[in-house]
Design a protein around this motif. Structure first.
Motif, mmCIF file in Angstrom:
data_model
loop_
_atom_site.group_PDB
_atom_site.id
_atom_site.type_symbol
_atom_site.label_atom_id
_atom_site.label_comp_id
_atom_site.label_asym_id
_atom_site.label_seq_id
_atom_site.Cartn_x
_atom_site.Cartn_y
_atom_site.Cartn_z
ATOM 1 N N GLU A 126 7.705 -13.658 -7.773
ATOM 2 C CA GLU A 126 7.397 -13.292 -6.380
ATOM 3 C C GLU A 126 8.406 -13.919 -5.427
ATOM 4 O OE1 GLU A 126 3.335 -14.187 -5.436
ATOM 5 O OE2 GLU A 126 3.277 -12.623 -3.897
ATOM 6 N N LYS A 141 3.554 -3.742 -10.718
ATOM 7 C CA LYS A 141 3.220 -2.874 -9.584
ATOM 8 C C LYS A 141 2.903 -3.721 -8.348
ATOM 9 C CE LYS A 141 0.188 1.036 -8.829
ATOM 10 N NZ LYS A 141 -1.020 1.660 -9.362
ATOM 11 N N GLU A 142 2.100 -4.761 -8.534
ATOM 12 C CA GLU A 142 1.701 -5.604 -7.399
ATOM 13 C C GLU A 142 2.907 -6.298 -6.753
ATOM 14 O OE1 GLU A 142 -2.713 -6.635 -9.214
ATOM 15 O OE2 GLU A 142 -1.242 -8.233 -9.046
ATOM 16 N N LEU A 143 3.860 -6.737 -7.583
ATOM 17 C CA LEU A 143 5.002 -7.484 -7.045
ATOM 18 C C LEU A 143 6.181 -6.588 -6.687
ATOM 19 C CD1 LEU A 143 5.147 -10.635 -9.411
ATOM 20 C CD2 LEU A 143 3.879 -10.330 -7.276
ATOM 21 N N GLN A 199 0.308 -3.891 -14.359
ATOM 22 C CA GLN A 199 -0.370 -4.174 -13.092
ATOM 23 C C GLN A 199 0.411 -5.177 -12.244
ATOM 24 O OE1 GLN A 199 -4.473 -5.415 -13.533
ATOM 25 N NE2 GLN A 199 -4.494 -6.188 -11.428
ATOM 26 N N THR A 200 0.894 -6.251 -12.876
ATOM 27 C CA THR A 200 1.616 -7.283 -12.112
ATOM 28 C C THR A 200 2.927 -6.721 -11.558
ATOM 29 O OG1 THR A 200 0.716 -8.888 -13.656
ATOM 30 C CG2 THR A 200 2.411 -9.684 -12.167
ATOM 31 N N ARG A 246 4.623 -15.784 -12.552
ATOM 32 C CA ARG A 246 4.343 -14.778 -11.515
ATOM 33 C C ARG A 246 4.833 -15.277 -10.150
ATOM 34 N NH1 ARG A 246 -0.262 -10.734 -10.056
ATOM 35 N NH2 ARG A 246 0.070 -10.710 -7.824
ATOM 36 N N THR A 259 3.740 -12.592 -15.768
ATOM 37 C CA THR A 259 2.532 -11.862 -15.382
ATOM 38 C C THR A 259 1.425 -12.759 -14.851
ATOM 39 O OG1 THR A 259 1.596 -11.991 -17.618
ATOM 40 C CG2 THR A 259 2.974 -10.065 -17.111
#
Ligand code: NAP
Length: 239
Positions: A20, A44-46, A41-42, A16, A11
């Motif tokens: 990615e 979702k972002e990745l 949140q992480t 992270r 995260t």
């Protein structure tokens, strides 16, 4: 073929960036962390799967492993400097014991328990990568001792798993910027000193570590196992 990748501590910071990097390959990536909001949140972002899991908790580690089929890449990135929990009024030896337990738990047992929980999901061609630290070589205290133990454990893990075609390596990182490792407490002077110790006069980046992990998980690295790979710009050399 789509690879499945599990990154503990995915995260933030190094974990992270590793997640990615593998997600960019269209791998099916799972990240873990202890904080539900950050995991959600992480992930979702990745565009990856998020699992709330304290990797030092056997029950949680087992529940996380149960979500996986076969596993191609395990990256044990969970770790760091535990924040003091006592009120400061406990006897000194009790405080010392708590500090050592916390460091061993966060930086060694997270990797040991997670790896054991997914061991039967690793196949020929899989790899286990654990994030160690230059702190294992010097000035390490309880944190460095835990990371030194991580490297020792990795060597025995490799002897056990490499006959099955699983490579096991530690990436020992020097000072890496862009993480929450120092909890915002790194002074400008200390930062300058850490950069000055390198040969190339720069801080490491999370991408330096992510790219090394990606290489260790590549076909070109299949004869590389049982090793500690130092990624630190020359701040520590093995000779
Ligand atoms: N940054 C550096 O200069 C540096 C240098 C050498 C080695 N390292 C190592 O690099 C690794 C990654 O740290 P970082 O620098 O990227 O720091 P970071 O930004 O603080 O990331 C640490 C990650 O680990 C998670 N985590 C911590 N304990 C956990 C546990 N018990 N179970 C599951 N997740 C846990 C954290 O999330 P939660 O807290 O929400 O659980 C977070 O996602 C660590 O092993 C660290 O020791 C860092």
């Amino acid at each position: 073929m789509t690879r499945t990748v599990l990154v503990t501590g995915g995260t933030s910071g190094i974990g992270r960036a590793v997640a990615e990097r593998f997600a960019a390959d269209q791998a099916e990536v799972f990240i873990t962390g202890r904080t539900p909001g950050t995991v959600e949140q992480t992930a979702k972002e990745l565009g990856v799967h998020g699992v709330v899991c304290d990797a030092a908790d056997p029950g949680r580690a087992e529940a996380c492993a149960a979500r996986l089929g076969t596993l191609d890449v395990l990256v044990n990135a969970a770790g760091g400097l535990p924040q003091a929990t006592g009120g400061g009024d406990e006897p000194p030896l009790d405080a010392l014991l708590a500090q050592w337990h916390a460091n061993l738990s966060q930086n060694l047992l997270t990797a040991v328990l997670t790896t054991a929980s997914v061991q039967d999901k690793l196949t020929g061609g899989s790899c286990v990568i654990s994030i160690g630290s230059i702190g294992a070589e010097r000035r390490g205290g309880s944190y460095g001792a835990a990371k030194a133990a991580l490297a020792a454990w990795n060597a025995s893990l490799s002897a056990e798993l490499a006959p099955r075609g699983v490579t096991c390596n530690v990436i020992s990182a020097g000072y890496i910027s862009g993480t929450n490792f120092f909890h915002g407490g790194l002074s400008d002077e200390r930062r300058r000193t850490l950069v000055e110790e390198t040969h190339n006069k720069r801080a490491g980046t999370v991408d330096d570590i992510a790219q090394t992990a990606h290489f260790l998980a590549s076909p070109g690295a299949r004869h590389l196992t049982g090793q500690t790979i130092h990624v630190n710009g020359g701040a520590f050399t093995t000779r």
